[in-house]
Design an enzyme around this catalytic site. Structure first.
Site, PDB file in Angstrom:
ATOM      1  N   CYS A 122       0.816  -1.231   0.000  1.00  0.00           N
ATOM      2  CA  CYS A 122       0.000   0.000   0.000  1.00  0.00           C
ATOM      3  C   CYS A 122       0.843   1.273   0.000  1.00  0.00           C
ATOM      4  O   CYS A 122       0.332   2.357  -0.270  1.00  0.00           O
ATOM      5  CB  CYS A 122      -0.938  -0.004   1.199  1.00  0.00           C
ATOM      6  SG  CYS A 122      -1.884  -1.520   1.308  1.00  0.00           S
ATOM      7  N   HIS A 168      -3.656   6.696   3.133  1.00  0.00           N
ATOM      8  CA  HIS A 168      -4.007   5.440   2.461  1.00  0.00           C
ATOM      9  C   HIS A 168      -5.369   4.999   2.977  1.00  0.00           C
ATOM     10  O   HIS A 168      -5.634   5.038   4.178  1.00  0.00           O
ATOM     11  CB  HIS A 168      -2.937   4.391   2.760  1.00  0.00           C
ATOM     12  CG  HIS A 168      -3.370   3.005   2.427  1.00  0.00           C
ATOM     13  ND1 HIS A 168      -3.865   2.677   1.188  1.00  0.00           N
ATOM     14  CD2 HIS A 168      -3.405   1.862   3.165  1.00  0.00           C
ATOM     15  CE1 HIS A 168      -4.188   1.388   1.177  1.00  0.00           C
ATOM     16  NE2 HIS A 168      -3.909   0.872   2.367  1.00  0.00           N
ATOM     17  N   ASN A 186     -10.053  -1.014   0.180  1.00  0.00           N
ATOM     18  CA  ASN A 186      -8.598  -0.830   0.196  1.00  0.00           C
ATOM     19  C   ASN A 186      -8.031  -1.314  -1.140  1.00  0.00           C
ATOM     20  O   ASN A 186      -8.088  -2.505  -1.439  1.00  0.00           O
ATOM     21  CB  ASN A 186      -8.027  -1.636   1.371  1.00  0.00           C
ATOM     22  CG  ASN A 186      -6.512  -1.530   1.484  1.00  0.00           C
ATOM     23  OD1 ASN A 186      -5.836  -1.100   0.549  1.00  0.00           O
ATOM     24  ND2 ASN A 186      -5.984  -1.935   2.628  1.00  0.00           N
TER      25      ASN A 186
HETATM   26  N1  COA Z   1     -17.996 -10.027   9.362  1.00  0.00           N
HETATM   27  C1  COA Z   1     -18.387 -10.359  10.614  1.00  0.00           C
HETATM   28  N2  COA Z   1     -17.503 -10.681  11.575  1.00  0.00           N
HETATM   29  C2  COA Z   1     -16.185 -10.645  11.268  1.00  0.00           C
HETATM   30  C3  COA Z   1     -15.732 -10.300   9.991  1.00  0.00           C
HETATM   31  C4  COA Z   1     -16.695  -9.980   9.014  1.00  0.00           C
HETATM   32  N3  COA Z   1     -16.360  -9.643   7.762  1.00  0.00           N
HETATM   33  N4  COA Z   1     -14.378 -10.363   9.975  1.00  0.00           N
HETATM   34  C5  COA Z   1     -14.000 -10.724  11.203  1.00  0.00           C
HETATM   35  N5  COA Z   1     -15.097 -10.911  11.988  1.00  0.00           N
HETATM   36  C6  COA Z   1     -15.151 -11.305  13.392  1.00  0.00           C
HETATM   37  C7  COA Z   1     -13.930 -12.052  13.853  1.00  0.00           C
HETATM   38  O1  COA Z   1     -14.014 -13.413  13.502  1.00  0.00           O
HETATM   39  C8  COA Z   1     -13.974 -11.813  15.334  1.00  0.00           C
HETATM   40  O2  COA Z   1     -14.891 -12.718  15.888  1.00  0.00           O
HETATM   41  P1  COA Z   1     -14.600 -13.409  17.311  1.00  0.00           P
HETATM   42  O3  COA Z   1     -14.492 -12.272  18.274  1.00  0.00           O
HETATM   43  O4  COA Z   1     -15.786 -14.264  17.497  1.00  0.00           O
HETATM   44  O5  COA Z   1     -13.312 -14.151  17.135  1.00  0.00           O
HETATM   45  C9  COA Z   1     -14.561 -10.413  15.478  1.00  0.00           C
HETATM   46  O6  COA Z   1     -15.197 -10.140  14.210  1.00  0.00           O
HETATM   47  C10 COA Z   1     -13.534  -9.343  15.761  1.00  0.00           C
HETATM   48  O7  COA Z   1     -12.449  -9.515  14.869  1.00  0.00           O
HETATM   49  P2  COA Z   1     -11.264  -8.479  14.814  1.00  0.00           P
HETATM   50  O8  COA Z   1     -10.275  -8.946  13.798  1.00  0.00           O
HETATM   51  O9  COA Z   1     -10.774  -8.208  16.196  1.00  0.00           O
HETATM   52  O10 COA Z   1     -12.060  -7.194  14.285  1.00  0.00           O
HETATM   53  P3  COA Z   1     -11.527  -5.727  14.091  1.00  0.00           P
HETATM   54  O11 COA Z   1     -12.374  -4.762  14.780  1.00  0.00           O
HETATM   55  O12 COA Z   1     -10.047  -5.628  14.322  1.00  0.00           O
HETATM   56  O13 COA Z   1     -11.787  -5.474  12.540  1.00  0.00           O
HETATM   57  C11 COA Z   1     -10.538  -5.416  10.497  1.00  0.00           C
HETATM   58  C12 COA Z   1     -11.151  -6.285  11.592  1.00  0.00           C
HETATM   59  C13 COA Z   1      -9.832  -6.304   9.499  1.00  0.00           C
HETATM   60  C14 COA Z   1     -11.650  -4.643   9.835  1.00  0.00           C
HETATM   61  C15 COA Z   1      -9.557  -4.426  11.164  1.00  0.00           C
HETATM   62  O14 COA Z   1      -8.715  -5.093  12.056  1.00  0.00           O
HETATM   63  C16 COA Z   1      -8.711  -3.689  10.164  1.00  0.00           C
HETATM   64  O15 COA Z   1      -9.192  -2.988   9.306  1.00  0.00           O
HETATM   65  N6  COA Z   1      -7.376  -3.831  10.296  1.00  0.00           N
HETATM   66  C17 COA Z   1      -6.464  -3.217   9.418  1.00  0.00           C
HETATM   67  C18 COA Z   1      -6.419  -3.980   8.171  1.00  0.00           C
HETATM   68  C19 COA Z   1      -5.684  -3.283   7.111  1.00  0.00           C
HETATM   69  O16 COA Z   1      -5.727  -2.089   7.025  1.00  0.00           O
HETATM   70  N7  COA Z   1      -5.014  -4.041   6.289  1.00  0.00           N
HETATM   71  C20 COA Z   1      -4.299  -3.539   5.199  1.00  0.00           C
HETATM   72  C21 COA Z   1      -3.107  -2.820   5.654  1.00  0.00           C
HETATM   73  S1  COA Z   1      -2.774  -1.655   4.461  1.00  0.00           S
END
Ligand code: COA
Length: 328
Positions: free
Chosen positions: A115, A255, A285
């Site tokens: 990214c 980003h 993204n």
């Molecule tokens: N729909 C519903 N539930 C989901 C899900 C979805 N699409 N994706 C994950 N979950 C669930 C998980 O399984 C987890 O369940 P559990 O508590 O029963 O285990 C729960 O939601 C929380 O997961 P978590 O990963 O802690 O959620 P989060 O608030 O961190 O959000 C992202 C997840 C991916 C949206 C977030 O972490 C994020 O955006 N991170 C940065 C990613 C990024 O920018 N990547 C590219 C870098 S450039």
């Protein structure tokens, strides 16, 4: 030799017509529009058709940028295609774009910084233009990420989309263009966002393909914290280097990874909502394409004006991050 500043002379963007909405994803994995919207800000993302590929969108974006910069493709000295989803392993997607554009004097290559690829590219050509090694440069961020997304993995398939953005850079008068630029990396976090299969370490076999080793794997939760910290710190650093403060920012384009990441970085910096550009709801993204797409949307909408102070910051797999301060 007197140094000059490098500035953006023209921008462009392109993306597939195919749209994947949150409602579409609700049919593929156990998720909801409510979850995706509240956790990421994303409502839809663009998705390439099976016959579409990265350079297709890169060329469209590049042609627009070249036209707006009012130069001929033959005047481009350096062409960088920032991508982690190249058309093929060999040759570089940059060379395929170079041929398609008729940029017949350009050195062309790919840059893999996920990214942060577009800001890595801007930083490199900034040095080349300032030292007189290059007159015009074309920097493209282009991705077809959806071909590396596992549509059974709800933690990644809701995030990524496809598209391309491009910018032509050349010399501009003193006090304008790129005022400061910094890029960084920390490979200790490599496995927070990676695709283990398909390279020389784990070549593609029937087994690796069947178990989806070529798909992106992500530790979203951990990345979140590193992303917020890195983009905040580097924005402060490039602002200080340019002799500016957060209050001076007219337009902040981070980003587009997650709306909550953008909000957290902006809040730490003290940049209010009116000065932030966000298109995450429409594109998701798009990795290296996210900043140049956003920048070109701002140009087209008249959101960036002559003399504006623009701050760009990125964070991505690697991990990599960067910051650029521009006087438009
Ligand atoms: N729909 C519903 N539930 C989901 C899900 C979805 N699409 N994706 C994950 N979950 C669930 C998980 O399984 C987890 O369940 P559990 O508590 O029963 O285990 C729960 O939601 C929380 O997961 P978590 O990963 O802690 O959620 P989060 O608030 O961190 O959000 C992202 C997840 C991916 C949206 C977030 O972490 C994020 O955006 N991170 C940065 C990613 C990024 O920018 N990547 C590219 C870098 S450039």
């Amino acid at each position: 030799m007197a140094t000059v500043n490098a500035g953006i002379l023209g921008t462009g963007h392109a993306y597939p017509t195919g749209i994947l909405t949150n409602a579409d994803l609700e049919k593929l994995v156990e998720t909801t529009d409510e979850w995706i919207t509240s956790r990421t800000g994303i409502k839809q993302r663009r998705k390439a058709a099976p016959e579409e590929y990265t350079s297709l969108f890169a060329v469209r974006a590049a042609r627009q940028a070249i036209e707006r910069a009012r130069i001929d493709p033959s005047e481009i000295d350096v062409l960088i295609c920032a991508t982690v989803t190249p058309d093929q392993i060999l040759p570089s997607t940059g060379c395929l774009i170079q041929a398609e554009l008729g940029a017949n004097k350009a050195a062309a290559f790919d840059l893999a910084a996920a990214c942060s690829g577009f800001l890595y590219g801007l930083t490199l050509v900034n040095s080349m233009i300032r030292t007189g090694q290059c007159r015009y440069a074309l920097v493209i961020g282009a991705e077809v990420l959806t071909k590396y997304v596992d549509y059974t993995d709800r933690s990644t398939c809701v995030i990524f989309g496809d598209g391309a953005g491009a910018a032509v850079l050349g010399a501009v008068e003193e006090g304008r263009g790129i005022l400061s630029a910094r890029i960084r990396s920390d490979g200790r976090f490599a496995e927070q966002l990676y695709a283990p299969g398909g390279g020389t370490r784990m070549g593609s076999t029937t087994e690796t393909l069947a178990s989806g080793q070529h798909f992106f794997k992500m530790k979203g939760n951990e990345l979140f914290k590193v992303a917020v910290r890195s983009m905040t710190d580097i924005s402060r650093e490039v602002l200080a280097e340019a002799g500016k403060a957060a209050d001076d920012i007219d337009l902040f384009i981070p980003h587009q990874a997650n709306q909550r990441i953008t909000d957290a970085v902006a809040s730490k910096l003290g940049v209010d909502e009116a000065r932030i550009y966000s298109n995450i709801s429409q594109h998701g993204n798009t990795s290296s394409a996210s900043i140049p797409i956003a920048l070109d949307e701002c140009v087209e909408a008249g959101r960036v004006k002559d003399g504006d102070l623009v701050v760009l910051t990125s964070f991505g797999g690697g991990v990599t991050w960067g910051g650029v301060v521009l006087r438009w």
